[in-house]
Design a protein around this motif. Structure first.
Motif, PDB file in Angstrom:
ATOM      1  N   LEU A 153      67.712  60.344  -4.655  1.00 26.48           N
ATOM      2  CA  LEU A 153      67.432  60.186  -3.306  1.00 26.48           C
ATOM      3  C   LEU A 153      66.881  61.207  -2.850  1.00 26.48           C
ATOM      4  O   LEU A 153      65.863  60.971  -1.717  1.00 26.48           O
ATOM      5  N   ILE A 154      67.120  62.497  -2.980  1.00 25.84           N
ATOM      6  CA  ILE A 154      66.369  63.394  -2.709  1.00 25.84           C
ATOM      7  C   ILE A 154      64.759  63.745  -2.956  1.00 25.84           C
ATOM      8  O   ILE A 154      64.044  63.896  -1.913  1.00 25.84           O
ATOM      9  N   ILE A 155      64.505  62.959  -4.064  1.00 27.40           N
ATOM     10  CA  ILE A 155      62.954  63.095  -4.428  1.00 27.40           C
ATOM     11  C   ILE A 155      62.446  61.836  -3.530  1.00 27.40           C
ATOM     12  O   ILE A 155      61.321  61.827  -3.138  1.00 27.40           O
ATOM     13  N   LEU A 156      63.170  60.837  -3.486  1.00 21.64           N
ATOM     14  CA  LEU A 156      62.551  59.688  -2.927  1.00 21.64           C
ATOM     15  C   LEU A 156      62.452  59.703  -1.371  1.00 21.64           C
ATOM     16  O   LEU A 156      61.126  59.112  -1.035  1.00 21.64           O
ATOM     17  N   VAL A 157      63.070  60.454  -0.753  1.00 19.66           N
ATOM     18  CA  VAL A 157      62.977  60.341   0.636  1.00 19.66           C
ATOM     19  C   VAL A 157      61.733  61.176   1.181  1.00 19.66           C
ATOM     20  O   VAL A 157      60.843  60.455   1.940  1.00 19.66           O
ATOM     21  N   PRO A 158      61.545  62.397   0.984  1.00 21.00           N
ATOM     22  CA  PRO A 158      60.108  62.986   1.239  1.00 21.00           C
ATOM     23  C   PRO A 158      58.951  62.098   0.569  1.00 21.00           C
ATOM     24  O   PRO A 158      57.958  62.127   1.039  1.00 21.00           O
ATOM     25  N   THR A 159      59.164  61.807  -0.726  1.00 17.58           N
ATOM     26  CA  THR A 159      57.943  60.993  -1.091  1.00 17.58           C
ATOM     27  C   THR A 159      57.422  59.801  -0.371  1.00 17.58           C
ATOM     28  O   THR A 159      56.306  59.767  -0.151  1.00 17.58           O
ATOM     29  N   LEU A 160      58.417  59.023   0.029  1.00 15.13           N
ATOM     30  CA  LEU A 160      58.225  58.037   0.800  1.00 15.13           C
ATOM     31  C   LEU A 160      57.576  58.341   2.165  1.00 15.13           C
ATOM     32  O   LEU A 160      56.576  57.780   2.898  1.00 15.13           O
ATOM     33  N   LEU A 161      58.099  59.545   2.790  1.00 10.15           N
ATOM     34  CA  LEU A 161      57.444  59.942   4.037  1.00 10.15           C
ATOM     35  C   LEU A 161      56.148  60.347   3.688  1.00 10.15           C
ATOM     36  O   LEU A 161      55.234  60.050   4.884  1.00 10.15           O
ATOM     37  N   ILE A 162      55.831  61.103   2.817  1.00 12.57           N
ATOM     38  CA  ILE A 162      54.228  61.427   2.393  1.00 12.57           C
ATOM     39  C   ILE A 162      53.357  60.252   2.182  1.00 12.57           C
ATOM     40  O   ILE A 162      52.224  60.254   2.756  1.00 12.57           O
ATOM     41  N   ALA A 163      54.106  59.342   1.513  1.00 13.49           N
ATOM     42  CA  ALA A 163      53.203  58.097   1.176  1.00 13.49           C
ATOM     43  C   ALA A 163      52.884  57.418   2.483  1.00 13.49           C
ATOM     44  O   ALA A 163      51.821  56.754   2.563  1.00 13.49           O
ATOM     45  N   ARG A 164      53.781  57.582   3.395  1.00 13.75           N
ATOM     46  CA  ARG A 164      53.433  56.555   4.855  1.00 13.75           C
ATOM     47  C   ARG A 164      52.468  57.652   5.506  1.00 13.75           C
ATOM     48  O   ARG A 164      51.956  56.813   6.357  1.00 13.75           O
ATOM     49  N   GLN A 165      51.919  58.475   5.053  1.00 12.58           N
ATOM     50  CA  GLN A 165      50.856  59.366   6.104  1.00 12.58           C
ATOM     51  C   GLN A 165      49.764  58.754   6.269  1.00 12.58           C
ATOM     52  O   GLN A 165      48.995  58.857   7.081  1.00 12.58           O
ATOM     53  N   PRO A 166      49.035  58.164   5.175  1.00  7.97           N
ATOM     54  CA  PRO A 166      49.314  57.734   3.991  1.00  7.97           C
ATOM     55  C   PRO A 166      48.661  59.021   3.145  1.00  7.97           C
ATOM     56  O   PRO A 166      47.567  59.302   3.169  1.00  7.97           O
ATOM     57  N   ASP A 167      49.409  59.576   2.204  1.00  8.19           N
ATOM     58  CA  ASP A 167      48.679  60.499   1.253  1.00  8.19           C
ATOM     59  C   ASP A 167      49.261  60.364  -0.197  1.00  8.19           C
ATOM     60  O   ASP A 167      50.315  60.891  -0.498  1.00  8.19           O
ATOM     61  N   LEU A 168      48.836  59.501  -0.893  1.00  8.69           N
ATOM     62  CA  LEU A 168      49.398  58.703  -2.066  1.00  8.69           C
ATOM     63  C   LEU A 168      49.363  59.968  -3.026  1.00  8.69           C
ATOM     64  O   LEU A 168      50.315  60.217  -3.831  1.00  8.69           O
TER      65      LEU A 168
END
Lengths: 375, 627
Positions: A153-168
């Motif tokens: 979960l710790i990994i997923l939350v920031p990852t999704l936030l950055i992916a939303r920027q979007p900066d894959l």
């Protein structure tokens, strides 16, 4: 350096050299300086002998090395204490960027702090492995299933936030930094292979969530010739530059692909192609050898680290560095889709370089603040 | 917070981490080997392929257009030259939005609708990386304005080119012709690779006929370009071979005399040196300024020229087909002598008309009251029609057409300039083939006075006159005397070509006819006596009038009543000096009315200019001289 700061239990004080008292790791420092030197050489050629650009890179390198030096002085112990706060701050900034982006009606990756632009996702590249390592370090390894779920979960939350920027690209980099911590923490191989299979199965779902330009990149990767003057142009010209370089290269300042502007982004993301064109396969082998040396040295530092937190953190930072160079070279040679990642420490550019050097600062700190106890 | 006490097995954890670190290192090395394998594939195995692609990227072949040959008259007067000019070019490949670019360029440079339309036509046809000309002949000011703003227009550039210029303006335009932009049809016919970079091609006249010689051969340049297409340096080049300069037989001064003599009239003057077929004058009036056509004529000016009732674009000298009228009489008379159909001193009576047996049609003489008793000499001097009706009848159409053909009346003269049309000598076979009718005897009569189906161009008439003056030596008229290599200066003279000689070998007959023709000019009853009065040299000539429309039977012919455009064409042929000819002239003035009063003075002015002002009367060795 104030003598009071020196740990009283440090038995090796007598044998400390200057670099040790400066908390620097000579082999690592030497390799990093060598890379920086190569970077300036290649940049001078790739920018079309733009000496101003080279000087700007020198300034950036200066800043980056200063950050490295500063972090190397920092004892890992307080760093570990601050980790949850740094991670929470990073998350907050990511949300702030997203909100600002919503208001600004468009993709946004940075916060304008007036004096400079700050990318919270860069901070997350460091905060993510620190957080996961912090979370796992005080408990026996390999982690329990419950802890593993929490870490995910710790990994997923920031990852999704950055992916939303979007900066894959950064999202994948940040996620992999966290996942490498899990790998080093000793999660079972069955789980690793299972996750990899799951990832492959989820790829079409990922496609569904991608933006058009991201899909275009994947399509272009799969078949660059479909649009040789448009989306495929980068990859085609890059492969021509590399391939025409041959074994020995065309020589410094003699790469026609980069000198005559055929190679796009030749001083930033595609600098590897400019290097490959002018220095050939032999030059590349030298470059890769330096990278490999840095990775080996980093992993050695990780193995010699004295507690779980620093071990996991050091291992993850080294592997993130490797991901950088592998993704960049893979992209430039047409093995991977175009993802906007620079060639670490060689590409022209500021932010990512500072983050990378900060990571090396942490590595040096971990190595030089060891208590010299018999293992 | 209750926390279970967990014991950490440091030794086990360290071992676990170390093994994972080793796996990580192995993974890194394995992936790096994948990269190395890929790089070996690109840089070693496929190296040659990518080297070729890299060279194709940077090396472009650029054409070096040759310089077009200059054209001079026989005295070295420059008639066609090349001047530098700047044109605006667009490379479509490098322009994102052509429409917007053209609109923006309009702020700096005047671009007419015609320019844009022409550009768009070529834009659709040509390849994307080839520059297309948008505007030619930019002014210095426009060049400067663009140069300042050039950074705003990637893919747009100024090209320095040579354009054709005719310093004498409209002088001899119908002989010289002009060049214009290459059109799609011409592209089909030429070797397109030799015209890379060439804008212009000969459209008419000498410019068209000698296109191959004038154009030269294109050169090739291998240049290194950057991704934006700008040339950075020349790698190697084959220089172009410039076109050859041409030296015409034409005399610009004489040409000007002829054109001024025609003045406001519509008509043509052709003068030939009978000794080598050199065309000294080839004038068709009115003319036009060929410089209008070089850069692409605007449609309004073009419509004005095309629709003008005076037809300035019409090349009368080469393409105007007129009934020869009475100028045919010397040839018919010669046929009569040759075939023994006339006894030179025997007279017939001319009542002013002639009738065929079993036909109530009256064939009129131009002189209504008749000439009375007429022999061959008088028939020529006074141009008696009745005499030639009778002669034509006794010769018969077969012998007439057979005799006229070797003079070139029924054929192209073969002059070395483009656009010539053939004349026409009617025959039974021709009439059956073309008109699908039998030959009627009445048609033989009017053929004898150069009316009816007879048609001749001023050039062919001048050539036949020259042939007559030299006792049947039929030389092909030529307008180019020599070519000159502009680099080496090597001059190549073009040969004099003989056409089939006229098979009439009795010199006495030729001499007799020429003598009767001197009477036309020099005797007090001659139809062209007004030009012979004070001539310091002997002229042999013959007047003619060609009916533009036929008058009805029994109708009075009053010249003044007829609108000018319906008046007869005035014709005159002459050569001088009559017994050692150095110039043969044919003059046609459309609707001029009288040959003797209107056409003959023009011929006299041309002959005077050549023989007196130019001193040709005295010099004897000027035939075939190199310019």
């Amino acid at each position: 350096m104030n003598l009071l700061d020196t740990p009283v239990h440090d038995l090796g004080q007598r044998r400390r050299s200057l670099t040790q008292s400066l908390h620097l790791d000579p082999p690592l420092l030497l390799a990093l300086l060598l890379l920086s030197g190569i970077s300036l050489f290649v940049l001078y050629s790739a920018s079309g002998q733009d000496i101003d650009l080279v000087w700007r890179q020198v300034v950036r390198l200066g800043v980056a090395f200063t950050v490295m030096f500063a972090l190397a002085q920092l004892n890992p112990a307080p760093l570990k204490r601050w980790t949850p706060w740094i991670f929470a701050g990073g998350l907050g900034l990511l949300v702030a960027v997203l909100v600002a982006g919503e208001i600004g009606k468009g993709a946004q990756r940075w916060l304008d702090l007036g004096l400079f632009r700050f990318q919270p996702s860069e901070l997350m590249k460091l905060a993510m492995p620190m957080m996961v390592a912090w979370y796992l370090s005080d408990h026996p390894l390999p982690p329990s299933a419950k802890r593993l779920a929490m870490a995910s979960l710790i990994i997923l939350v920031p990852t999704l936030l950055i992916a939303r920027q979007p900066d894959l690209g950064t999202a994948l980099l940040v996620a992999s930094a966290g996942l490498f911590v899990l790998l080093f923490a000793g999660i079972p191989w069955r789980l690793v292979t299972g996750l990899a299979a799951l990832g492959a199965a989820l790829a079409p779902v990922l496609w569904y969530f991608m933006h058009d330009y991201q899909r275009q990149r994947v399509l272009t990767f799969l078949n660059p010739e479909q649009d040789p003057l448009g989306a495929g142009y980068h990859i085609i010209q890059s492969k021509i530059a590399i391939g025409s370089g041959g074994l020995y290269g065309k020589g410094w300042l003699n790469g026609t692909q980069s000198q005559l502007n055929f190679l796009p982004e030749r001083s930033t993301d595609f600098i590897f192609a400019a290097y490959a064109e002018e220095f050939g396969l032999l030059g590349i082998l030298v470059l890769l050898a330096i990278y490999l040396f840095i990775i080996m040295r980093g992993l050695l530092i990780a193995v010699q680290a004295q507690d779980t937190f620093t071990r996991l953190l050091a291992g993850s930072l080294v592997m993130t560095f490797f991901i950088y160079l592998f993704v960049n070279i893979g992209m430039v040679t047409g093995l991977l889709p175009v993802v906007g990642l620079p060639l670490p420490l060689v590409s022209y550019g500021g932010t990512s370089m500072v983050t990378l050097m900060a990571a090396f600062g942490i590595l040096m700190s971990i190595h030089t603040h060891r208590k010299l106890l018999p293992r | 917070m209750a926390r279970p006490i967990t014991l950490k097995d440091h030794f086990r954890e360290t071992r676990l981490f170390t093994s994972r670190a080793i796996v990580a290192l192995v993974l890194c090395i394995a992936l790096m080997l994948v990269l190395v394998a890929r790089l070996v594939d690109l840089q070693v195995i496929k190296h040659d392929t990518y080297t070729v692609l890299s060279d194709q990227n940077r090396v472009h072949i650029a054409a070096l257009p040759p310089t077009r040959g200059l054209i001079f008259d026989r005295n070295g007067v420059l008639l066609a030259q090349n001047l530098p000019s700047y044109s605006l070019q667009i490379v479509p490949e490098q322009v994102d939005d052509v429409d917007a670019t053209i609109e923006e360029l309009r702020q700096l440079i005047a671009i007419s609708e015609d320019d844009e339309e022409r550009f768009r036509k070529r834009y659709q046809r040509s390849r994307r990386f080839k520059p297309i000309t948008l505007r030619t002949r930019l002014s210095d000011e426009e060049v400067a304005r663009f140069a300042v703003n050039r950074h705003r227009f990637p893919g747009v550039d100024i090209a320095a080119r040579l354009y054709r210029h005719y310093p004498q303006g409209s002088l001899a335009v119908h002989a010289l012709g002009y060049v214009g932009r290459i059109n799609e049809r011409e592209l089909q016919d030429i070797d397109a690779s030799n015209y890379e970079g060439t804008d212009f091609i000969g459209k008419t006249g000498v410019e068209k006929f000698y296109e191959d010689i004038l154009h030269g051969d294109v050169g090739v340049q291998r240049v290194e370009t950057n991704a934006q297409g700008r040339t950075l340096r020349v790698l190697e080049q084959t220089p172009p071979v410039p076109g050859l300069n041409l030296h015409l037989t034409l005399d610009a001064d004489l040409q000007r005399v002829a054109e001024q003599a025609l003045g406001e009239e519509r008509g043509a003057v052709v003068a030939i040196d009978p000794r080598d077929g050199s065309v000294l004058v080839l004038a068709s009036m009115p003319g036009f300024d060929p410089n209008l056509f070089v850069g692409g004529i605007d449609s309004k000016t073009y419509r004005g020229l095309r629709d003008s009732p005076d037809q300035p674009l019409f090349n009368r000298a080469l393409r105007g087909r007129y009934p020869p009228g009475s100028t045919l009489k010397p040839f018919i008379g010669l046929a009569g002598l040759e075939y023994g159909a006339v006894e030179p001193n025997a007279s017939i009576y001319c009542p002013g008309w002639y009738m065929l047996d079993g036909d109530d049609h009256k064939y009129r003489d131009w002189k209504k009251s008749g000439h009375g008793p007429v022999d061959l000499t008088r028939s020529m001097v006074e141009s008696c029609d009745v005499y030639y009706y009778d002669l034509a009848l006794s010769l018969g159409i077969d012998r007439i057409s057979g005799f006229l053909e070797p003079f070139g009346f029924n054929d192209l003269t073969g002059i070395d300039t483009s656009g010539e049309l053939a004349g026409l000598v009617p025959s039974r076979e021709w009439k059956r083939r073309v008109k699908r009718e039998p030959w009627y005897p009445g048609e033989t009569l009017i053929t004898g006075i150069g009316q009816g189906f007879n048609l001749v161009t001023p050039l062919a008439l001048a050539s036949a006159t020259a042939t007559l003056s030299t006792y049947g030596q039929h030389l092909r008229p030529r307008i180019v005397a020599a070519s000159e290599d502009p680099d080496s200066g090597e001059v190549v003279d073009f040969p004099v070509v003989s056409n089939l000689a006229v098979p009439a070998e009795d010199h006495a007959n030729w001499h007799y006819i020429i003598k009767t023709m001197t009477g036309v000019v020099h005797s007090h009853r001659g139809t062209a006596r007004r030009i012979g009065e004070n001539a310091p040299y002997e002229i042999a000539g013959k007047t003619g009038t060609a009916q533009v429309f036929s008058i009805k039977q029994n109708e009075e012919y009053v010249e003044e009543d007829i609108e000018k455009r319906l008046r007869d064409h005035a014709l005159f042929i002459a050569f001088a000096p009559a017994h050692a000819p150095k110039i043969a002239v044919a003059v046609i003035v459309e609707n001029g009315g009288s040959g003797g009063a209107v056409a003959a003075p023009i011929a006299r002015k041309v002959m005077d200019a050549w023989l007196l002002d130019k001193g040709r009367l005295k010099s004897d060795n000027d035939a075939g001289e190199t310019p």
